[in-house]
Scaffold this motif. Structure first.
Motif: not given
Length: 427
Positions: A113, A117-118, A121, A217-218, A220-221, A224-225
């Motif tokens: 995880l 995130v970092l 993805y 990061v944003q 990538r999030l 990831l969703r």
């Protein structure tokens, strides 16, 4: 001392480590595309990165020989390691096999995880942690039953994906037909986002990954969703479960520990390279001939799932014969060192490439073509092959292997070597 005689020094298997090192290097050939280009470039060559000349040949070679094959090989080895580590835990005086395994999966998910995130993805560690929870109770089944279960899972996944491809084709035809209802057109637009990029996808990713660390990061999030909602539960985890079952069986039959005959390895190579590679190439040609139509591309990529495990095994069989013969000893030992530190090298590949492509680093995201990305791959490979062996000459584990082991045992493990260099202990 021959390669065979040294196979199990210090509880390690040179052959397993070398194949694992080969796999962790090979995985980067595909990951680099989505690390350095907008995400849909991974599945749609015309989206970004170039689809002509050297870029087209780079895509074709990766599609036929690499895409999914290195991941399959890495996953086979994860299944093999689940059996190997459980056996060693049973023979020791510490944690039980079940305690060892499930703690390993818990902390693997945590690492995964954070990694997703970092830095990347497309992380595979969370997938492995989830699939690892499923396979462990079945580790003592006979190899034939394990192969049967693994094959059944992969065939079920193939059937599901073929059904979805047919549904998408039918939905497109209906939505593009004269008089199609607005609801039908909207349904097609939503469904097509899984095989073709939505408007503005590339520019959004270029802006996100071209910014500072928090911007990446944003961005990538957001990816990831979708990855965790659709791909991971319905594709990645089932495929990993099926391949891990096969990996357990391959380990127990001696495939990875040089106990197959040379004729058996040669048969695996012949089937993989003389039957499956030409079939894969024919499917790739069909994708190119369609002009990389997203639905044609999707359906033919689904069919490539059939050949994936066999090409992966052919790659492994070639290297295993090299290890068995004692050839290219320097390269084999370097690959084995990389394999002993596969966890660290997998994570370090993501950290390095995040710095190369992110706006907070060199800012090369979206700047290199598909073929030019191979220079970044070569640089990371050189780093992995250069640092792994010297590190293991001084330390018992790779840095992330040490952290993982210490968390599983819930106490710091010895890291520095004491006395003359010995074979690295098992993961």
């Amino acid at each position: 001392m021959s390669a065979t005689e040294g196979e199990a020094d210090g509880g390690r298997h040179l052959s397993i480590d070398a194949v694992r090192g080969f796999a962790v290097l090979g995985i980067l050939l595909m990951n680099i595309v989505a690390m350095g280009l907008p995400s849909f470039a991974y599945i749609l060559p015309t989206f970004a990165g170039g689809a002509e000349g050297a870029d087209l040949w780079t895509w074709a070679a990766n599609n036929v020989l690499v895409d999914g094959k290195m991941r399959a090989l890495f996953t086979f080895l994860f299944g093999a390691s689940a059996v190997l580590i459980a056996e060693r835990a049973a023979a020791g005086r510490g944690l039980s096999p079940a305690q060892t395994h499930y703690r390993r999966m818990l902390w693997l998910a945590v690492f995964g995880l954070l990694h997703a995130v970092l830095f990347w993805y497309g992380d595979i560690l969370v997938t492995y942690a989830v699939a690892g929870l499923v396979i462990f109770p079945f580790r003592k089944l006979s190899p034939r039953i394990q192969i049967a279960i693994g094959a059944a899972v992969l065939l079920a996944l193939l059937g599901k994906n073929l059904w979805q491809a047919a549904e998408l084709e039918g939905l497109r035809s209906a939505a593009l037909a004269p008089g199609a209802s607005p609801e039908l057109v909207a349904a097609w637009r939503e469904a097509s986002s899984f095989v073709a990029p939505p408007p503005g996808a590339a520019s959004a990713e270029l802006a996100g990954f071209g910014g500072g660390f928090l911007d990446t990061v944003q961005a990538r999030l957001g990816l990831l969703r979708m990855f965790y909602t659709y791909f991971l539960p319905w594709d990645a985890v089932p495929e990993a479960i099926g391949q891990m079952f096969i990996g357990m069986a391959l380990f127990r039959t001696g495939f990875f520990t040089l106990r197959w005959s040379r004729r058996a390895y040669a048969a695996a190579i012949a089937f993989g390279y003389l039957v499956c590679v030409p079939l894969n190439a024919w499917l790739a040609w069909g994708m190119w001939r369609s002009g990389f139509d997203p639905l044609v591309l999707h359906e033919l990529q689904v069919w490539q799932q059939v050949t994936r495990p066999f090409i992966a095994l052919a790659h492994a069989a070639v290297l295993l014969l090299v290890v068995q013969a004692g050839w290219a000893r320097w390269l084999v030992e370097r690959l084995a060192a990389a394999g002993r530190m596969a966890f660290s090298n997998y994570l370090m590949s993501s950290i390095i490439t995040a710095a190369v492509f992110g706006g907070w680093g060199l800012g090369l995201f979206g700047e290199l073509s598909r073929s030019q990305l191979l220079w970044v791959v070569a640089g990371v490979w050189a780093f992995i092959l250069a640092w792994s062996a010297p590190w293991l000459a001084q330390f018992r584990y790779g840095p992330f292997e040490w952290a993982w082991r210490s968390l599983v045992q819930w106490k710091p493990q010895p890291l520095l070597r004491a006395g003359p260099r010995a074979a690295a202990p098992a993961e």
